[in-house]
Design an enzyme around this catalytic site. Structure first.
Site, PDB file in Angstrom:
ATOM      1  N   LYS A   1       0.826  -1.206   0.000  1.00 37.82           N
ATOM      2  CA  LYS A   1       0.000   0.000   0.000  1.00 37.82           C
ATOM      3  C   LYS A   1       0.861   1.256   0.000  1.00 37.82           C
ATOM      4  O   LYS A   1       0.417   2.323  -0.367  1.00 37.82           O
ATOM      5  CB  LYS A   1      -0.943   0.002   1.208  1.00 37.82           C
ATOM      6  CG  LYS A   1      -2.051  -1.024   1.013  1.00 37.82           C
ATOM      7  CD  LYS A   1      -3.090  -1.015   2.113  1.00 37.82           C
ATOM      8  CE  LYS A   1      -4.031  -2.186   1.862  1.00 37.82           C
ATOM      9  NZ  LYS A   1      -4.843  -2.561   2.996  1.00 37.82           N
ATOM     10  N   ARG A   2       2.100   1.100   0.416  1.00 38.30           N
ATOM     11  CA  ARG A   2       2.995   2.273   0.468  1.00 38.30           C
ATOM     12  C   ARG A   2       3.688   2.548  -0.862  1.00 38.30           C
ATOM     13  O   ARG A   2       4.365   3.547  -1.011  1.00 38.30           O
ATOM     14  CB  ARG A   2       4.037   2.072   1.570  1.00 38.30           C
ATOM     15  CG  ARG A   2       3.455   2.227   2.966  1.00 38.30           C
ATOM     16  CD  ARG A   2       4.457   1.827   4.032  1.00 38.30           C
ATOM     17  NE  ARG A   2       4.808   0.412   3.934  1.00 38.30           N
ATOM     18  CZ  ARG A   2       4.074  -0.568   4.435  1.00 38.30           C
ATOM     19  NH1 ARG A   2       2.956  -0.297   5.078  1.00 38.30           N
ATOM     20  NH2 ARG A   2       4.437  -1.832   4.309  1.00 38.30           N
TER      21      ARG A   2
END
Ligand code: GLU
Length: 447
Positions: free
Chosen positions: A217-218
């Protein structure tokens, strides 16, 4: 065979992510292909991680993607409630049953009468299951220690609640992400402790980025939340189509498929065993395909808010349709219309060296002057402009590049671009006449 019942069981800890959307989508396809039920269950027992609006975002974006479900917290259904925090008494009841049978025990907190309940893991047992994606998988219980099924606050852990729910909701197939493979033996021991039938499991491979690293997600290089795609102007049908191809393909490897096609062709045996690569170019390609298929007035309606938000004046409905019409084939997402608009309408009109030299080499002044004279009486519709370009050719006995390219350069500043009559109609009479006059003066050395 029992009626197929599958579920998507998100934790409401954030926005709908591409990986979750894929789990939901494959469960949906499985249900619809086999004429079964698709259930949404909210797994909200990790209270500290729940976010306000998390559940609503999940449901909104699933529905935006075109996934309809049969049962859910908002819709209800015969197996409710569909939020785990509303089912606490059920988990308590089943945990007590395991305590009574001696299959679980109380684990008291130090100096307290509070206790968690731990599952007593059977010794040296092989847990074998046939995974729909990976084939036979085997785990031995000696690698698993007695694990907590109920925390001391009366909230169950995921591995316990999921079994109670999947059993009570009569789930027949569990399709989920690969990170849950090692949870499966724990879940199997709970099914066996109760003598319940074990559903068929399938664990989908991870999604990787173009560097073959697990999508995180980063990872800022890949847009990962469905809401972001919606905001940029990706079409839900295209997203549905693209996500389907993340780890699945039809026998003929066709890439553009309608929802009905996908449902009928869906075959869990074709779920990929290799990681699914998130191919940004493929997404752009799929979305642009769907944009091309839109009727112009529908595209105009969808593009309007982006233009308005960017402060661009929409001169009329027909102007808007001309605008989106010339860019329809070049858009990868609808919000891109703003960037295309600015590139086209250059705020300042400048001729680059090559373009200017073309006019000099072709002694274009006469053609430009004739065009200017013809345009002065024009009502400036694209049809009339088209006719006047031809007339200018006849008047000056010019054709081909010395006609078309010269007119394009002197009015748009570009050597290439979309349809010239439409471009000029969009630019508008004042701007086009002004640019022509300016170019003529420059060629005469008067500017
Ligand atoms: N709540 C779990 C998750 O979001 C569901 C896993 C499952 O499908 O069993 O990963």
């Amino acid at each position: 065979m029992n009626k197929v019942r599958v579920r998507y069981a998100p934790s409401p800890t954030g926005l709908l992510h591409i990986g979750n959307a894929r789990s939901a989508l494959f469960n949906y396809l499985f249900a619809r292909h086999f004429g079964g039920d698709f259930i949404v269950r909210i797994e909200d027992t990790d209270v500290a991680r729940n976010v306000v609006g998390g559940e609503a975002s999940q449901l909104n974006y699933l529905s935006w993607l075109g996934l309809e479900w049969n049962e859910s917290p908002d819709k209800g259904g015969p197996y409710g409630p569909y939020r785990q925090l509303e089912r606490l008494s059920l988990y308590q009841k089943y945990a007590n049953e395991l305590l009574d049978k001696g299959l679980a025990y109380k684990d008291f907190r130090e100096n307290s009468d509070k206790f968690a309940i731990r599952f007593k893991v059977p010794q040296d047992i092989d847990y074998v299951f046939k995974d729909m994606v990976r084939g036979e998988l085997k785990f031995n219980s000696k690698d698993i220690e007695d694990w907590i099924i109920m925390k001391d606050n009366g909230i169950p852990t995921y591995n316990f609640a999921v079994v109670v729910d999947d059993h009570l909701m009569e789930i027949t197939h569990v399709l989920r992400g690969e990170e849950h493979i090692t949870n499966t033996p724990k879940q199997m021991m709970v099914y066996q402790a109760f003598g319940w039938e074990i559903p068929t499991f399938g664990h989908m491979t991870i999604i990787v980025n173009e560097q073959k690293k697990k999508l995180s997600k980063r990872d800022k290089n890949v847009i990962q939340f469905i809401s972001e795609y919606e905001q940029m102007g990706y079409l839900p049908e295209a997203m549905f189509n693209f996500i389907t191809l993340l780890g699945w393909s039809p026998t003929d490897n066709q890439e553009i498929l309608t929802k009905a096609d996908i449902i009928s062709k869906f075959d869990p045996a074709r779920l990929s065993k290799a990681p699914a690569m998130f191919d940004k170019e493929k997404l752009a390609y799929v979305n642009s395909k769907y944009i091309k298929q839109l009727p112009v007035d529908v595209l105009a309606e969808k593009a309007k808010p982006y233009l308005e938000k960017a402060g661009i004046t929409i001169q009329s409905e027909s102007w808007l349709k001309l605008l989106v019409g010339i860019f329809q084939d070049r858009m990868t997402y609808i919000g891109q219309i703003v960037e295309l608009y600015h590139a086209f309408f250059h705020d300042v009109f400048v001729l680059n060296e090559e373009a200017y030299q073309f006019l000099v080499d072709n002694t274009s002044e006469t053609v430009l002057q004739a065009f200017l004279t013809n345009l002065e009486q024009s009502d400036f519709s694209s049809e009339e402009i088209e006719a006047l370009i031809k007339k200018t050719g006849v008047d000056t006995n010019t054709k081909g590049k010395p006609l078309f390219m010269a007119l394009r350069i002197a009015t748009t500043g570009d050597m290439h671009g979309p349809s010239l009559p439409i471009s000029l109609a969009l630019l508008g009479k004042d701007m086009v006449l002004g640019r022509l006059k300016q170019t003529i003066l420059k060629l005469r050395g008067e500017l």
